[in-house]
Design an enzyme around this catalytic site. Structure first.
Site, PDB file in Angstrom:
ATOM      1  N   TYR A 108       2.793  10.000  -0.757  1.00  0.00           N
ATOM      2  CA  TYR A 108       3.892   9.497   0.077  1.00  0.00           C
ATOM      3  C   TYR A 108       5.253   9.713  -0.582  1.00  0.00           C
ATOM      4  CZ  TYR A 108       0.171   6.667   2.315  1.00  0.00           C
ATOM      5  OH  TYR A 108      -0.965   6.212   2.927  1.00  0.00           O
TER       6      TYR A 108
ATOM      7  N   HIS B  65      -7.709   9.584  -1.985  1.00  0.00           N
ATOM      8  CA  HIS B  65      -7.007   9.576  -0.700  1.00  0.00           C
ATOM      9  C   HIS B  65      -7.774  10.277   0.431  1.00  0.00           C
ATOM     10  CE1 HIS B  65      -2.651   9.302   0.970  1.00  0.00           C
ATOM     11  NE2 HIS B  65      -3.519   9.178   1.948  1.00  0.00           N
TER      12      HIS B  65
ATOM     13  N   LYS C 106      -2.931   5.705  -4.159  1.00  0.00           N
ATOM     14  CA  LYS C 106      -3.994   6.682  -3.911  1.00  0.00           C
ATOM     15  C   LYS C 106      -3.771   7.973  -4.689  1.00  0.00           C
ATOM     16  CE  LYS C 106      -3.820   4.848   0.714  1.00  0.00           C
ATOM     17  NZ  LYS C 106      -2.494   4.260   0.532  1.00  0.00           N
TER      18      LYS C 106
ATOM     19  N   ASP D 109       0.844  -1.194   0.000  1.00  0.00           N
ATOM     20  CA  ASP D 109       0.000   0.000   0.000  1.00  0.00           C
ATOM     21  C   ASP D 109       0.881   1.247   0.000  1.00  0.00           C
ATOM     22  OD1 ASP D 109      -2.957   1.056   0.846  1.00  0.00           O
ATOM     23  OD2 ASP D 109      -1.365   2.268   1.729  1.00  0.00           O
TER      24      ASP D 109
END
Length: 167
Positions: A54, A110, A79, A49
């Protein structure tokens, strides 16, 4: 080392099987992500994930390639970031390229980001991507019940899941 079949799966509302346990890379610095994911895969994880927000999708992709694990044995979630809710197709393609994948197993909005008002449109566009064959499942993350009801009513599509943090 756990074999992939040792991790139970859950059948999503579209029939896709997803490992119930996954390895998330939130707050893993990009320079450390590849090794962390390689170690997780060696330990038996098959669900990884990540998210555009990120900033470590590229390292996740490198780890997936380095593992030598056949793609059909992996489940990858990423996401759509808030700033990309008005450019869904482009953002999705960028994630595919960073991950070096031909398709993504699960793509999530997200955050609803209600002050911007684009989450219904973003979810709808993700659902359209699913129909093009390069995305297996569509979902959301961090949505609350009223917002879930709104996107389902507006699009006629029920997300396969609503990923939320649990500590």
């Amino acid at each position: 080392m756990a074999a992939p079949q040792d991790v139970p799966t859950i059948t999503l509302n579209n029939g896709v099987e997803m490992p119930q346990v996954g390895f998330g890379v939130f707050k893993v610095p990009p320079r450390e992500t590849q090794q962390a994911v390689e170690t997780a895969l060696e330990a038996g994880y098959r669900h990884i994930d990540t998210a555009a927000g990120y900033a470590n999708e590229e390292a996740v992709g490198k780890a997936l390639r380095a593992s030598g694990i056949p793609r059909e044995e992996l489940f990858v979630t990423t996401k759509l970031w808030n700033d990309d809710q008005e450019r869904v197709a482009e953002a999705y393609q960028e994630s595919l390229e960073r991950l070096s994948l031909e398709f993504i197993d699960l793509y999530l909005v997200h955050w609803p980001w209600p002050q911007h008002g684009t989450y219904v449109q973003a979810f709808s566009q993700i659902a359209e991507l699913q129909g093009m064959g390069r995305l297996q499942s569509v979902g959301v993350a961090n949505f609350y019940p009223e917002v879930l009801d709104e996107i389902i009513e507006a699009t006629g599509v029920t997300p396969v899941l609503n990923q939320v943090e649990l500590h």
